[in-house]
Enzyme design. Structure first.
Site, PDB file in Angstrom:
ATOM      1  N   LYS A 184      49.277  32.314  49.336  1.00  0.00           N
ATOM      2  CA  LYS A 184      49.884  32.396  48.003  1.00  0.00           C
ATOM      3  C   LYS A 184      50.196  33.851  47.639  1.00  0.00           C
ATOM      4  O   LYS A 184      51.281  34.158  47.151  1.00  0.00           O
ATOM      5  CB  LYS A 184      48.929  31.813  46.953  1.00  0.00           C
ATOM      6  CG  LYS A 184      49.397  32.048  45.521  1.00  0.00           C
ATOM      7  CD  LYS A 184      48.439  31.477  44.513  1.00  0.00           C
ATOM      8  CE  LYS A 184      47.321  32.395  44.112  1.00  0.00           C
ATOM      9  NZ  LYS A 184      47.717  33.490  43.198  1.00  0.00           N
ATOM     10  N   ASN A 185      49.222  34.728  47.885  1.00  0.00           N
ATOM     11  CA  ASN A 185      49.396  36.110  47.423  1.00  0.00           C
ATOM     12  C   ASN A 185      50.395  36.916  48.250  1.00  0.00           C
ATOM     13  O   ASN A 185      50.733  38.040  47.889  1.00  0.00           O
ATOM     14  CB  ASN A 185      48.046  36.836  47.394  1.00  0.00           C
ATOM     15  CG  ASN A 185      47.197  36.386  46.217  1.00  0.00           C
ATOM     16  OD1 ASN A 185      47.648  35.585  45.388  1.00  0.00           O
ATOM     17  ND2 ASN A 185      45.983  36.888  46.135  1.00  0.00           N
ATOM     18  N   CYS A 242      43.812  37.357  30.833  1.00  0.00           N
ATOM     19  CA  CYS A 242      43.551  36.062  31.463  1.00  0.00           C
ATOM     20  C   CYS A 242      42.055  35.900  31.593  1.00  0.00           C
ATOM     21  O   CYS A 242      41.287  36.771  31.200  1.00  0.00           O
ATOM     22  CB  CYS A 242      44.251  35.935  32.805  1.00  0.00           C
ATOM     23  SG  CYS A 242      43.481  36.885  34.097  1.00  0.00           S
ATOM     24  N   ARG A 259      43.078  42.909  32.592  1.00  0.00           N
ATOM     25  CA  ARG A 259      44.082  43.095  33.645  1.00  0.00           C
ATOM     26  C   ARG A 259      45.318  43.867  33.175  1.00  0.00           C
ATOM     27  O   ARG A 259      46.394  43.300  32.987  1.00  0.00           O
ATOM     28  CB  ARG A 259      44.471  41.738  34.236  1.00  0.00           C
ATOM     29  CG  ARG A 259      43.279  41.062  34.861  1.00  0.00           C
ATOM     30  CD  ARG A 259      43.627  39.830  35.626  1.00  0.00           C
ATOM     31  NE  ARG A 259      44.230  40.094  36.912  1.00  0.00           N
ATOM     32  CZ  ARG A 259      44.550  39.141  37.782  1.00  0.00           C
ATOM     33  NH1 ARG A 259      44.322  37.897  37.491  1.00  0.00           N
ATOM     34  NH2 ARG A 259      45.088  39.441  38.932  1.00  0.00           N
ATOM     35  N   ASP A 286      38.476  37.727  45.629  1.00  0.00           N
ATOM     36  CA  ASP A 286      38.946  36.337  45.584  1.00  0.00           C
ATOM     37  C   ASP A 286      38.046  35.377  46.372  1.00  0.00           C
ATOM     38  O   ASP A 286      38.292  34.169  46.366  1.00  0.00           O
ATOM     39  CB  ASP A 286      40.389  36.239  46.115  1.00  0.00           C
ATOM     40  CG  ASP A 286      41.398  36.779  45.111  1.00  0.00           C
ATOM     41  OD1 ASP A 286      41.012  37.042  43.956  1.00  0.00           O
ATOM     42  OD2 ASP A 286      42.578  36.934  45.489  1.00  0.00           O
ATOM     43  N   ARG A 298      47.174  25.593  41.442  1.00  0.00           N
ATOM     44  CA  ARG A 298      47.914  26.858  41.470  1.00  0.00           C
ATOM     45  C   ARG A 298      47.810  27.515  42.847  1.00  0.00           C
ATOM     46  O   ARG A 298      48.738  28.226  43.251  1.00  0.00           O
ATOM     47  CB  ARG A 298      47.336  27.830  40.431  1.00  0.00           C
ATOM     48  CG  ARG A 298      47.682  27.496  38.996  1.00  0.00           C
ATOM     49  CD  ARG A 298      47.250  28.633  38.106  1.00  0.00           C
ATOM     50  NE  ARG A 298      47.569  29.905  38.752  1.00  0.00           N
ATOM     51  CZ  ARG A 298      46.829  30.991  38.689  1.00  0.00           C
ATOM     52  NH1 ARG A 298      45.727  31.003  37.980  1.00  0.00           N
ATOM     53  NH2 ARG A 298      47.188  32.100  39.308  1.00  0.00           N
TER      54      ARG A 298
HETATM   55  C1  UD1 Z   1      45.982  40.723  43.226  1.00  0.00           C
HETATM   56  C2  UD1 Z   1      45.828  39.283  43.633  1.00  0.00           C
HETATM   57  C3  UD1 Z   1      44.509  38.721  43.124  1.00  0.00           C
HETATM   58  C4  UD1 Z   1      43.355  39.610  43.591  1.00  0.00           C
HETATM   59  C5  UD1 Z   1      43.603  41.065  43.237  1.00  0.00           C
HETATM   60  C6  UD1 Z   1      42.561  42.005  43.810  1.00  0.00           C
HETATM   61  C7  UD1 Z   1      48.048  38.386  43.794  1.00  0.00           C
HETATM   62  C8  UD1 Z   1      49.093  37.468  43.257  1.00  0.00           C
HETATM   63  N1  UD1 Z   1      46.918  38.510  43.092  1.00  0.00           N
HETATM   64  O1  UD1 Z   1      46.001  40.761  41.810  1.00  0.00           O
HETATM   65  O2  UD1 Z   1      44.348  37.399  43.642  1.00  0.00           O
HETATM   66  O3  UD1 Z   1      42.155  39.178  42.976  1.00  0.00           O
HETATM   67  O4  UD1 Z   1      44.892  41.486  43.730  1.00  0.00           O
HETATM   68  O5  UD1 Z   1      42.468  41.856  45.186  1.00  0.00           O
HETATM   69  O6  UD1 Z   1      48.238  38.979  44.837  1.00  0.00           O
HETATM   70  N2  UD1 Z   1      44.486  47.602  37.398  1.00  0.00           N
HETATM   71  C9  UD1 Z   1      44.671  48.559  36.422  1.00  0.00           C
HETATM   72  N3  UD1 Z   1      45.946  48.881  36.043  1.00  0.00           N
HETATM   73  C10 UD1 Z   1      47.029  48.288  36.605  1.00  0.00           C
HETATM   74  C11 UD1 Z   1      46.838  47.306  37.611  1.00  0.00           C
HETATM   75  C12 UD1 Z   1      45.545  46.997  38.000  1.00  0.00           C
HETATM   76  O7  UD1 Z   1      43.699  49.102  35.895  1.00  0.00           O
HETATM   77  O8  UD1 Z   1      48.155  48.614  36.215  1.00  0.00           O
HETATM   78  C13 UD1 Z   1      43.109  47.244  37.808  1.00  0.00           C
HETATM   79  C14 UD1 Z   1      42.773  45.787  37.562  1.00  0.00           C
HETATM   80  O9  UD1 Z   1      42.375  45.563  36.237  1.00  0.00           O
HETATM   81  C15 UD1 Z   1      41.671  45.560  38.561  1.00  0.00           C
HETATM   82  C16 UD1 Z   1      42.086  46.432  39.734  1.00  0.00           C
HETATM   83  O10 UD1 Z   1      43.016  47.379  39.215  1.00  0.00           O
HETATM   84  O11 UD1 Z   1      40.458  46.032  38.044  1.00  0.00           O
HETATM   85  C17 UD1 Z   1      42.738  45.697  40.879  1.00  0.00           C
HETATM   86  O12 UD1 Z   1      43.782  44.881  40.382  1.00  0.00           O
HETATM   87  P1  UD1 Z   1      45.062  44.549  41.264  1.00  0.00           P
HETATM   88  O13 UD1 Z   1      44.776  44.865  42.675  1.00  0.00           O
HETATM   89  O14 UD1 Z   1      46.249  45.184  40.638  1.00  0.00           O
HETATM   90  O15 UD1 Z   1      45.174  42.964  41.089  1.00  0.00           O
HETATM   91  P2  UD1 Z   1      46.495  42.087  41.053  1.00  0.00           P
HETATM   92  O16 UD1 Z   1      47.564  42.730  41.838  1.00  0.00           O
HETATM   93  O17 UD1 Z   1      46.794  41.676  39.657  1.00  0.00           O
END
Ligand code: UD1
Length: 431
Positions: A22-23, A126, A131, A316, A408
């Site tokens: 999915k990711n 969420c 996030r 995850d 999902r």
């Molecule tokens: C993706 C995955 C999700 C997984 C996560 C971490 C998909 C669709 N989703 O989510 O399943 O759990 O990676 O492996 O691929 N953060 C910030 N600022 C930002 C963006 C992120 O502070 O602008 C923080 C987040 O709050 C979190 C950390 O960075 O604490 C990692 O998040 P991130 O790797 O960005 O997660 P996603 O890409 O949303």
């Protein structure tokens, strides 16, 4: 609303076909916005999130079609789809769509890179925490975009195109790295990304972008270099197998006992988690077809884990591992360092008889001899599948409510587990 009914206590034996990730599928589909030619994706999983993204992309003008669909066919092998954004008809991604799936916010990068503007709703919070998207916006600004937030929308503009730059992530972010890859691919000049996410799904997106004509070096390593190109073309790419689905079923077998081959799995995508699984006493080995997981008789040994960016233990799989640890022969400590609020499954696991205490960013799990079935509630995607795993090992009947979370991200979950001997069924429209 559908529910899943599980009667626990059956070992799992047989084989399970692992779906496309999915990711990886989501960013790959979004990458179709970068070109007016067709992007063909093989092994795309059939998931609610994929269907939702088809709608979101359709809104921007992406034409979507499925190949070789035979009505009534029972196969669960991945589908081949074609996505073509010949013309972008709308650069706005509205709240009612983006709020349903956070990853759809990522359309901001290709829309901006190709069209010079994007108006994308902020995704909102969420179940697993606030996030933020500040680092994604930082990427766009570094590449020369003007970014404003108005009435809940991010409005990004770069009328004269994006320009390559140095991007240094203060924190590893998967979404931020996808954003940087897609935006920099069409920027003028070179971009260097320091401290990018190194997840296999990042490498998969980079591989696909390279097939589309992008110049990217170093995906999967601590520094990625991108030389922007004027345009990208079509490509054909197979979505990599889902390492989270693989780990989830591996943990289910480790918990119930049995012997299962996870067909099409690639062990190297989750080696860290598989090593941990080995320490719990499960037997994990690569096979010609994928990955074989066994447990016979012996108890489950407690193991401490800390979630980390790849190649560390994936957040995850944290909930699923906690389910396994609820029946270990001792105490384990599970530390969550990626998301601040990712322990929603704790109270539900407790309803099944687990003994878990929260201590800051850690959960202390005291193994119990047996779990007992109960009605439980799914709260987010990975949390809900942890309840399924626990229910498979629990005595008696468990009803998992709100299974739309499972739909999902897990393709044909009941079917895959059912064919390995689990007593599991979906109950539609309960009275
Ligand atoms: C993706 C995955 C999700 C997984 C996560 C971490 C998909 C669709 N989703 O989510 O399943 O759990 O990676 O492996 O691929 N953060 C910030 N600022 C930002 C963006 C992120 O502070 O602008 C923080 C987040 O709050 C979190 C950390 O960075 O604490 C990692 O998040 P991130 O790797 O960005 O997660 P996603 O890409 O949303």
């Amino acid at each position: 609303m559908d529910r899943i009914r599980i009667v626990g206590g059956h070992a799992l034996n047989g084989s399970i076909e692992i779906s496309g990730a999915k990711n990886a599928a989501l960013p790959l589909m979004i990458a179709s916005l970068l070109t007016d030619e067709a992007l063909t994706l093989e092994n795309l999983p059939r998931l609610a999130d994929v269907n939702l993204l088809v709608r979101i992309l359709g809104n921007h003008g992406v034409d979507f079609s499925i190949n070789g669909k035979r009505p009534g066919e029972a196969t669960i092998a991945g589908q081949t789809v074609h996505l073509r954004a010949e013309r972008i008809v709308d650069t706005t991604a509205p709240y009612n769509l983006v709020s349903k799936m956070r990853a759809s916010f990522w359309v901001v990068a290709p829309l901006l890179a190709r069209m010079g503007e994007a108006r994308v709703s902020l995704p909102g919070g969420c179940a697993i925490g606030t996030r933020p998207v500040d680092l994604l916006l930082m990427v766009l600004e570094r590449l020369g975009a003007q970014v404003d937030i108005e009435s809940g929308y991010v409005i990004a503009k770069a009328p004269r195109g994006l320009k390559g730059a140095e991007i240094d992530f203060p924190k590893v972010t998967v979404g931020g790295t996808h954003t940087a890859l897609m935006a920099a691919a069409l920027a003028q000049g070179s971009t260097v990304i320091h401290n990018p996410a190194r997840e296999p799904e990042i490498v998969d997106l980079a591989d696909c972008l390279i097939k589309m004509g992008a110049k990217i070096k170093g995906a999967g390593s601590p520094v990625i270099e991108i030389e922007g190109v004027g345009r990208l073309g079509g490509a054909r790419h197979a979505v990599l197998p889902d390492r989270i689905e693989t780990g989830t079923y591996a943990m289910a077998v480790a918990m119930t006992g049995g012997d299962v081959v996870l067909k099409g799995a690639r062990p190297e995508l989750l080696q860290g988690a598989l090593d941990i699984l080995g320490h719990t006493g499960a037997m994990v080995s690569a096979s010609d077809e994928g990955l074989r997981v066994r447990r016979d008789g012996g108890g489950i040994d407690p193991v401490d884990i800390t979630t980390e960016p790849f190649p560390g233990f994936p957040t995850d799989l944290q909930a699923q591992f906690m389910a396994l640890m609820t029946m270990s022969q001792g105490t384990s400590r599970i530390r969550e360092t990626i998301f601040e609020n990712r322990f929603m499954h704790v109270s539900e696991l407790t309803r099944l008889g687990a003994r878990i205490r929260l201590d800051g960013d850690a959960a202390i799990v005291q193994g119990v001899e047996r779990l007992k079935g109960a009605p439980v509630m799914a709260t987010d995607l990975r949390a809900s599948v942890s309840l399924v795993i626990a229910a498979l090992a629990a005595e008696g009947e468990t009803l998992v409510n709100r299974v739309y979370h499972l739909d999902r991200g897990f393709e044909h979950l009941e079917h895959k587990l059912g064919q390995c001997g689990a007593e599991i069924e979906r109950l539609s429209n309960p009275g």
